[in-house]
Design a protein around this motif. Structure first.
Motif, mmCIF file in Angstrom:
data_model
loop_
_atom_site.group_PDB
_atom_site.id
_atom_site.type_symbol
_atom_site.label_atom_id
_atom_site.label_comp_id
_atom_site.label_asym_id
_atom_site.label_seq_id
_atom_site.Cartn_x
_atom_site.Cartn_y
_atom_site.Cartn_z
ATOM 1 N N VAL A 80 70.688 109.496 63.903
ATOM 2 C CA VAL A 80 70.571 108.105 63.769
ATOM 3 C C VAL A 80 71.096 107.329 64.936
ATOM 4 C CG1 VAL A 80 72.570 107.746 62.449
ATOM 5 C CG2 VAL A 80 70.745 106.132 62.051
ATOM 6 N N LEU A 87 65.424 110.974 62.845
ATOM 7 C CA LEU A 87 64.857 109.534 62.626
ATOM 8 C C LEU A 87 65.960 108.433 63.007
ATOM 9 C CD1 LEU A 87 62.513 107.754 61.578
ATOM 10 C CD2 LEU A 87 63.666 107.865 59.305
ATOM 11 N N ASN A 88 65.148 107.541 63.681
ATOM 12 C CA ASN A 88 66.300 106.358 64.075
ATOM 13 C C ASN A 88 65.249 105.139 64.892
ATOM 14 O OD1 ASN A 88 66.336 106.386 67.123
ATOM 15 N ND2 ASN A 88 67.058 108.566 66.697
ATOM 16 N N THR A 94 68.582 111.575 57.369
ATOM 17 C CA THR A 94 68.138 111.523 58.501
ATOM 18 C C THR A 94 69.508 111.735 59.515
ATOM 19 O OG1 THR A 94 68.677 108.815 58.694
ATOM 20 C CG2 THR A 94 66.275 109.783 57.981
ATOM 21 N N VAL A 125 64.363 107.402 52.362
ATOM 22 C CA VAL A 125 65.493 107.701 53.159
ATOM 23 C C VAL A 125 66.823 107.216 52.329
ATOM 24 C CG1 VAL A 125 66.807 107.264 55.175
ATOM 25 C CG2 VAL A 125 64.314 107.473 55.346
ATOM 26 N N ASN A 161 67.168 102.933 58.982
ATOM 27 C CA ASN A 161 66.442 104.128 58.425
ATOM 28 C C ASN A 161 66.277 103.943 56.841
ATOM 29 O OD1 ASN A 161 66.556 105.244 60.990
ATOM 30 N ND2 ASN A 161 67.757 107.077 60.233
ATOM 31 N N VAL A 216 72.297 108.977 55.723
ATOM 32 C CA VAL A 216 72.205 108.922 57.064
ATOM 33 C C VAL A 216 73.424 109.863 57.752
ATOM 34 C CG1 VAL A 216 70.784 107.152 57.741
ATOM 35 C CG2 VAL A 216 73.194 106.777 57.086
#
Length: 371
Positions: free
Chosen positions: A218, A191-192, A215, A283, A277, A286
């Motif tokens: 990133v 995810l980013n 996540t 979340v 994020n 990261v």
């Protein structure tokens, strides 16, 4: 110890996952130590990276630090002990029927966890995750009973799942959370700001069942490190070379529209991506990729680590989150892994036919029928 906001993954440095320049063992260890000394306190490894070598180097790098001062995250699931590597497909999952039946899943998981811990010079993981599971891994009671047994044996404090290697698995994940959510503490997802799809589709289920999200990617392949330029030439074998042609140019163009928001909060591009994020539901951690591009003027991996370690504690507003999501919208940009109507039978460990129970999941979460 639970996971901290910032984390360092052993795929960084180019030794085991091919990104940028390959660091020597000594330099690789130095970077892990620098991450710790800069304030990063969560370290993520996988037993399959270098067939255990990443575990070993992480163990060496952290050996001088108090074990109670950092969070250790392990991933197991690729069987490089009994399985044979199949080129780019990598090693088979331990659930491959050619290797063992479900009666032996728990024994394999315990063995793999213990060996990984020994290489890491540790007696337990704060979190151990099922790494890149196949369809059996998402749906088997025997697999998750084996994972739970790792906690009972004192080998892990928390359990999780790390889908991959590519993006997708949305319906499989949600279904897995609904079946085994009581035992799943964390999920690691791609995810980013330039890849909000499809991961964002799974976040409501994570929130509903209290599953926290880590996540990765990133940095979006380095775009948010600020070193990639239009026309960048990747070395042969660099994983990013497999992305669609023009992804760097399109990513830079979209990022340029987002980064005035970074200026508003006095954030570097990598910090901006990380804050976006962390502003999303569930979340809480990261973990970028750190690598050296090997081109004139690019940041050293040391500078990247220090930049990330200085991440400020800020959050974007809902309006700012949505503005970034709209700019970065990548819906439909790739063929997703996991269950799909494209397949009549599963010929790869990360692709299998769609099932009716997953379409029912899609209906309940209003995710449509085009899978």
């Amino acid at each position: 110890m639970n996971l901290t906001t910032t984390a360092y993954g052993t795929w960084s440095g180019g030794r085991f996952m091919h990104y940028g320049e390959t660091l020597s063992e000594e330099r690789y260890i130095e970077c892990i130590r620098l991450a710790y000394e800069s304030g990063i306190r969560t370290f993520v490894t996988s037993d399959v990276y270098g067939n255990g070598k990443a575990d070993e180097l992480l163990g060496v790098a952290l050996s001088g630090f108090d074990r109670e001062s950092y969070c250790l995250v392990g991933m197991i699931g690729h069987d490089f002990y009994d399985g044979q590597r199949e080129g780019n497909k990598g090693y088979p999952r331990f659930t491959n029927p050619a290797l063992r039946g479900e009666a032996d899943y728990a024994n394999y998981l315990k063995m793999a966890c213990e060996k990984s811990l020994a290489r890491c010079k540790a007696d337990r993981f704060d979190l151990v995750m099922l790494h890149n599971p196949d369809e059996i891994g998402y749906t088997s009671d025997a697999v998750w009973n084996g994972m739970k047994a790792l906690k009972t044996a004192g080998l892990a404090d928390r359990l999780g799942i790390a889908p991959g290697p590519a993006n997708g698995f949305t319906l499989d994940l949600i279904n897995c959370i609904e079946k085994y959510g009581e035992d799943i503490d964390w999920i690691m997802l791609i995810l980013n700001p330039l890849e909000p799809w499809p991961t964002s589709l799974a976040l409501p289920a994570c929130e509903k069942y209290g599953v926290k999200v880590m996540t990765r990617v990133v940095d979006y392949g380095g775009v948010f490190h600020g070193d990639l330029k239009p026309g960048h030439s990747f070395k042969p074998g660099d994983h990013r070379a497999y992305r669609a042609q023009g992804w760097v140019e399109e990513g830079l163009e979209k990022a340029a529209k987002m980064l005035p928001l970074a200026d508003k909060y006095n954030l570097t591009p990598l910090q901006f991506a990380s804050v976006w994020n962390l502003s999303l539901p569930m979340v809480e951690c990261v973990v970028p990729s750190f690598f050296e591009e090997g081109v004139e003027g690019s940041k050293s991996i040391d500078a990247q680590i220090k930049d990330f370690a200085a991440l400020p504690d800020v959050k974007f507003t809902p309006e700012e989150i949505e503005m970034v999501r709209a700019i970065g919208d990548n819906t439909g940009c790739m063929a997703l892994k996991g269950a799909s109507k494209r397949y009549q039978k599963g010929e790869r460990a990360d692709e299998w036919p769609m099932r009716e129970d997953l379409l029912e999941v899609a209906g309940r979460y209003e995710l449509g029928t085009d899978w």
